[in-house]
Design an enzyme around this catalytic site. Structure first.
Site, PDB file in Angstrom:
ATOM      1  N   GLU A  75      15.648 -17.517  35.311  1.00  7.82           N
ATOM      2  CA  GLU A  75      16.262 -17.118  36.608  1.00  7.82           C
ATOM      3  C   GLU A  75      14.869 -17.067  37.746  1.00  7.82           C
ATOM      4  O   GLU A  75      14.561 -16.296  38.258  1.00  7.82           O
ATOM      5  CB  GLU A  75      16.460 -15.663  36.517  1.00  7.82           C
ATOM      6  CG  GLU A  75      17.827 -15.502  35.704  1.00  7.82           C
ATOM      7  CD  GLU A  75      18.388 -13.962  35.660  1.00  7.82           C
ATOM      8  OE1 GLU A  75      19.670 -13.804  35.563  1.00  7.82           O
ATOM      9  OE2 GLU A  75      17.703 -13.184  35.661  1.00  7.82           O
ATOM     10  N   ASP A  90      24.630 -11.029  29.003  1.00  4.44           N
ATOM     11  CA  ASP A  90      24.002 -10.252  29.818  1.00  4.44           C
ATOM     12  C   ASP A  90      24.443  -8.749  29.817  1.00  4.44           C
ATOM     13  O   ASP A  90      25.107  -8.627  30.790  1.00  4.44           O
ATOM     14  CB  ASP A  90      23.695 -10.959  31.197  1.00  4.44           C
ATOM     15  CG  ASP A  90      22.529 -10.163  31.871  1.00  4.44           C
ATOM     16  OD1 ASP A  90      22.574  -9.999  33.271  1.00  4.44           O
ATOM     17  OD2 ASP A  90      21.707  -9.314  31.171  1.00  4.44           O
ATOM     18  N   GLU A 123      24.264  -1.409  35.035  1.00  6.90           N
ATOM     19  CA  GLU A 123      24.289  -2.636  36.132  1.00  6.90           C
ATOM     20  C   GLU A 123      25.997  -3.164  36.099  1.00  6.90           C
ATOM     21  O   GLU A 123      26.383  -3.695  36.975  1.00  6.90           O
ATOM     22  CB  GLU A 123      23.530  -4.002  35.484  1.00  6.90           C
ATOM     23  CG  GLU A 123      23.631  -5.046  36.413  1.00  6.90           C
ATOM     24  CD  GLU A 123      22.525  -6.071  35.985  1.00  6.90           C
ATOM     25  OE1 GLU A 123      21.741  -5.898  34.940  1.00  6.90           O
ATOM     26  OE2 GLU A 123      22.571  -7.236  36.610  1.00  6.90           O
TER      27      GLU A 123
END
Lengths: 726, 726
Positions: free
Chosen positions: B316, B389, B417
């Site tokens: 990332e 993820d 998240e």
């Protein structure tokens, strides 16, 4: 600060409460973290408690409204904490020591005695001791429920500060209509120039979750008589005006409403383009005008008592009418017209400047003076206390007194952007007072800034005062305990600009810490000296704007600072007389003359208005160079003494707040020394003069200070932080 | 949570305390805001209090060290709150009900009885009831002071949860060496994927001001046995390694040290360039290696027990060894070599993927499996629980079991998240448990992920587990009260991966709220059902990654989501079998076979591994389309029931936390319905099938959901927030 807990405490048997008090369940045994601000209702000392219990044996408070309910609850909560038990509520004042609250509508007594005079106005109150039908009473009377609430807080202040309750006779009414906090909060919860944590507005969870903190915020504001709050940054985001956020704002407004606190929003001037889909934001364009009328109507549909807009336009990159070839007046008047049918106002900021050769101190006056008489009656021009930007000391803004046909409001900064962020103890009461008492001489002597902004000097239709808030999510709300005093002082002075900063400081110390005279006196002295100490260690003798780009720490060597200090091998200071930028001429002649004359200008403003050689002789006989060294050093020494005073007060207040203040004073001392050393190091490199005898040189060489770099200074983001540290 | 206040309370006369208790000064009368986490030492009910007072009449805890001092203070504080008064400290166990703490070094009794067995290891403890010299004793024994502290917290848990103290016989030692919180905190105090306010690390005021919150953080971690904390974001900033920030970090490390909590930092791989002035960060370059050795030496000079580095590289956008043509092993080994002389470790993250055609679920395995045996012994590979993820459900990560010559550690996400941020009540204990109990079959049955990460399966030299923290400046630390349970569960399962999630939930409820069975049972049931509810209303049947770019709310129609759902007119799901990406082949054969076979794959993972037609028949006989509708709807219904359960518990706990939970459940219900309606709206536009009878259609048409836009979603900034809303 939970009303349920308060209710529970109020319902506890008296003997329990008595024993709790005897067991010292209150006082210093309870950890304090600052959350309760000045609304700490700690048990009074036994003698005072007994006396006050006799003075208030019952509460008579008829009438149901959200505001009166809140007044009653606050009284119960407060007296429960202070007296050990809340006096019972009674239907009528049939005993000595009845405390009667209300308006003529809710209280036959108050109606019969006509206790709320016209002088109390809409928001004011009367507190009086009197006898009626053979009973000793205390009456808190007002013309409207909100006055009852304000009077209730005032009464609780009397109890908290251990004033005798025997012969009360006060009438208090605010002269300034709009007493407002400007929050520089962004929608992502960052706070511009905020040093107290992130924004208290939890937009993500609004409107579904109403944090109890919103209520406590409203209580704190109401306790000071603050009646308006601008929720979002003047560097505005049009998203605040979208339905998504208006619904959230409406939820906040509903919490605030019974506290007399109206919500305002900043209006991004280009909103018609950014969220309206229009191709222009020209204030004279009919579609634009229609868009704003419609948007305002939408807002009032959600928030019936919406206050209005605060606008920063054509300043520091914000869009405005000048982008469309129109004037500030065109822009302000357009918004005023949209708001007028609903009773809303426009607060239009006069903070404009451009990066040009013109003296920045002149620019706002030059831009706005010609507009005098051109602004709608519903427009208030929001003018900062001084013509640059909230420096430790500035002369009053020349616009005050210069626009008789405009309603001017004062904007002060409560958050300490230029005064040490959260860690420096700087009481701003003296700064506010200094501004309010400044005499513009616009209508002869006595034409104070206070009289300009309360509307009396020019019979202005509207009046206001705004404080750029220092409030955030930190547990102690303001970043430090002593920063709470600045929110407090702003509110008290907004209510009554004639209050003395010292008296307000004493009030605050008594409410927030202790009534112990051995504590109060030295702390008030410390607070009253703190502003001048900061002026001394940062920018003495009228210097200004010497900070690093991030506003953390000194940088007199950078171009922006050199522009303001004009220091060179010959001398220092900004010539604002006729031989320089002639900014003095923007003041009324008596003021202009005094500022322009080296023999008359206050030493505190010498270098603001004059460029003088390093050997210029001050009244003391010392050169200005020597005087600078002495002032910088004195500022640091003042902080050292503050540390000593505070250390000597150990044990007189709770350990947690004591420790935090101690730690912050140590930081302040280090940073004061840094300011002094870096500034003197730079100025000495130009003056090439020795320090006077007995004054120590900077700890490090100038290159050291020039190399210091802090990549993540709070309150500022992106390139405005300054150059990268790598 | 102020130790001075605790000391004051401990010194109060017993009769005062008794009366305080009788007056109900504790219990629900006290406002609770969540700050005290599960370390609320509220008075026990009278009968239990009496019994425990008889069981603990005196505390014998000789030995002075910072850690033992803390253990003593915590015991005094805890028992003072629970029992109404802390038992006195005694020099020797000369009476019944003596509670003896210590190690063989500090306690002759413990030395004589050899009470701390080798099995307790360095951090473990023994708690035993025994008779000695004619007295009934309780002994908390350990081999090292930190074990005494952990044992003290365990003992207090027993008291808080009202366990009988009569016949204690427990030995507890952690099998996982490194039990760590990863904070995704940035130096500007933003928290990536944080929903609990800004970072608790107040860098600006460090090192001069040590917020009491740092101490309470360390207490909370120690109470769970968490022994490491990574202070900064894996998306690292090299500034963390500069002297300015190292000094601040050292101040935090000093606060944490006596709590057994070691500090780690993320290491920006390009730091040699960014702050070192080098021209490369090639891990095989001698100058780079020397720079890291020097930097590490500098760190250990300030922080003698520094834990080591956590590194996210070539993922990332983060720089890494692959930028220099080197491997992850090259990079990790270089850092391990630098840290080795000081005893530090490297945690190297296996979370890598690229935007290419390869199945993202394959990429980490494909990248790291070849490196097995190539990593230094001091390196732990930090592997997320699943291969994508942190989705509401993922199969276990194929790397577990696949790298026998590497020490793998598990990384789970505590911050929600993908599970509703702060407002959705989702207890993650079942998710953690599911992962830990997953059988990799690497060495036959019983080759659980827990045995991989505790080092026992492969005799790994190091072991670890990390949780991506959900901690911030919010008063309740975690954004919501129930999110505290996830921090708690992580810690307890890190200490003992064999604990049952249900037991941990019950423990937490008793500590945090109440031991009242009428409260505990329904709340534990609610918590245990909550994860599956979220799976159902967000991504049932093995769907994954269907959220909007900001991760707030559903967006199954966007390209990133369509990649994962592979939904079209014919069917839905990602074929990861041999006819698809063959990600199944990364698992050991028994596992691969099960996942690949439609008849054996768990329904919960159906669409993770298979693409099936809309009419595919589930075991129930229903089509997968119908089953999807039922699951989504069931998830929403589950939240509705949670609201009802919670509403029925009013009055059993404090009003403030009750109200917050209620408000959040209402938000969760709205958002669950949104997830369901938007997802079904989209999938129905493809499947073109009717909803099964009795199931309501989405409230709005698909275009409505597609148009929803939220410009300021917390926890994410810049373009990662997603497209602008205008």
């Amino acid at each position: 600060m939970n009303s349920d807990a308060a209710a529970t405490r109020a319902g506890r048997p008296l003997w329990c409460l008595a024993l709790l008090v005897l067991c010292g369940a209150g006082q210093a045994a309870l950890a304090e973290d600052g959350y309760d601000l000045w609304l700490r209702y700690r048990p009074l000392p036994p003698a005072q408690r007994e006396a006050d219990r006799r003075a208030v044996r019952a509460i008579v408070a008829a009438g149901r409204s959200p505001t009166l309910d809140i007044a009653r609850a606050e009284l119960a909560r407060g007296l429960d904490g202070l007296l050990g038990t809340a006096p019972p509520f009674a239907a009528a004042p049939t005993r000595d020591g009845s405390l009667v609250l209300g308006t003529a509508l809710t209280s036959p007594l108050i109606a019969a005695l006509r206790l709320a005079p016209g002088a109390a106005g809409r928001e004011g109150y009367v507190i009086r001791s009197l006898r009626y039908a053979g009973h000793r009473l205390i009456v808190i009377a007002a013309n409207e429920d909100i006055g009852v609430l304000y009077g209730t807080f005032a009464f609780l202040r009397l109890v908290q500060t251990q004033r005798p309750l025997g012969n009360l006779a006060m009438v208090s009414a605010p002269r300034i209509q709009h007493r407002i906090l400007d929050h520089f909060d962004n929608l992502d919860r960052t706070v511009e120039r905020g040093y107290a944590g992130e924004s208290i507005w939890d937009w993500q969870k609004l409107p579904g979750y109403l944090d109890p903190r919103y209520t406590d915020y409203a209580r704190a504001c109401a306790s000071l008589g603050i009646n308006g709050t601008v929720l979002n940054n003047v560097n505005a985001d049009a998203d605040s005006l979208t339905p998504l956020y208006l619904r959230k704002t409406a939820a906040l407004a509903a919490v605030f409403r019974p506290y007399g606190l109206r919500v305002f929003l900043t209006a991004r001037f280009d909103a018609p383009i950014e969220i309206g889909g229009l191709h222009t934001a020209d204030p004279l364009d009919p579609a634009v005008r229609a868009w704003w009328r419609s948007k305002v109507g939408e807002i009032y549909g959600l928030i019936p008592d919406f206050g209005g807009f605060l606008v920063k336009a054509n300043s520091e990159g914000q869009p405005g009418p000048e982008n469309y070839g129109r004037s500030h007046a065109d822009g302000a008047n357009m918004l005023a017209e949209a708001l007028a049918p609903h009773g809303g106002i426009v607060m239009w900021r006069a903070f404009v400047y451009s990066q040009g050769p013109t003296d920045r101190a002149r620019q706002a006056y030059d831009s706005f003076k010609p507009l005098d008489g051109k602004l709608d009656r519903k427009v208030l021009l929001q003018v900062k206390n001084g013509p640059i930007d909230f420096q430790p000391r500035e002369p009053f803004h020349p616009l005050f007194g210069a626009m008789p046909r405009t309603s001017l409001m004062l904007e002060v900064q409560i958050t300490k952007e230029y005064l040490g962020f959260a860690t420096h103890l700087v009481y701003l009461g003296p700064l506010f007072e200094e501004t309010l008492r400044s005499d513009t001489f616009a209508r002869g002597p006595g034409s104070t800034v206070a009289r300009v902004i309360d509307g009396s000097l020019f019979a202005s239709p509207k009046s206001g005062i705004a404080g750029d808030a220092n409030i955030g999510s930190d547990r102690n709300w303001c970043g430090s305990i002593f920063d709470q005093a600045n929110w407090y002082a702003f509110g008290r002075l907004a209510w009554d600009p004639n209050l003395a900063a010292r008296d307000v400081a004493e009030e605050w110390v008594r409410l927030t810490f202790s009534n112990d005279p051995a504590f109060v006196a030295p702390v008030v002295r410390m607070m009253m000296a703190s502003r001048e100490a900061a002026v001394d260690y940062m920018t003495p003798l009228g210097l200004a704007h010497q900070m690093a780009p991030s506003h953390y720490g000194p940088a007199p060597w950078i171009e922006a600072s050199r522009y303001f200090n004009h220091a060179d091998a010959q001398g220092i200071g900004f010539d604002r007389t006729a031989t320089g930028s002639d900014a003095v001429a923007q003041y009324a002649p008596p003021v202009a003359t005094r500022f322009a004359d080296l023999k008359q200008v206050p030493e505190a403003l010498l270098l603001w208005f004059h460029h003088v050689p390093w050997d210029y002789r001050m009244a003391s006989g010392r050169t200005v160079w020597d005087e600078l060294v002495i002032r910088y050093s004195r500022g640091v020494q003042q902080v050292t003494e503050m540390r000593q005073v505070w250390a000597g007060l150990a044990g007189r207040v709770d350990a947690e707040r004591f420790a935090q203040v101690s730690a912050f004073l140590a930081i302040q001392e280090q940073e004061a020394r840094w300011w002094r050393d870096a500034s003197l190091g730079y100025f000495q490199s130009l003056s090439r003069r020795a320090l006077p005898a007995g004054y120590s040189p900077p700890q490090h060489d100038l290159a050291y200070y020039e190399a210091l770099c802090f990549p993540y200074v709070p309150g500022v983001w992106g390139e405005r932080r300054g150059p990268l540290c790598r």
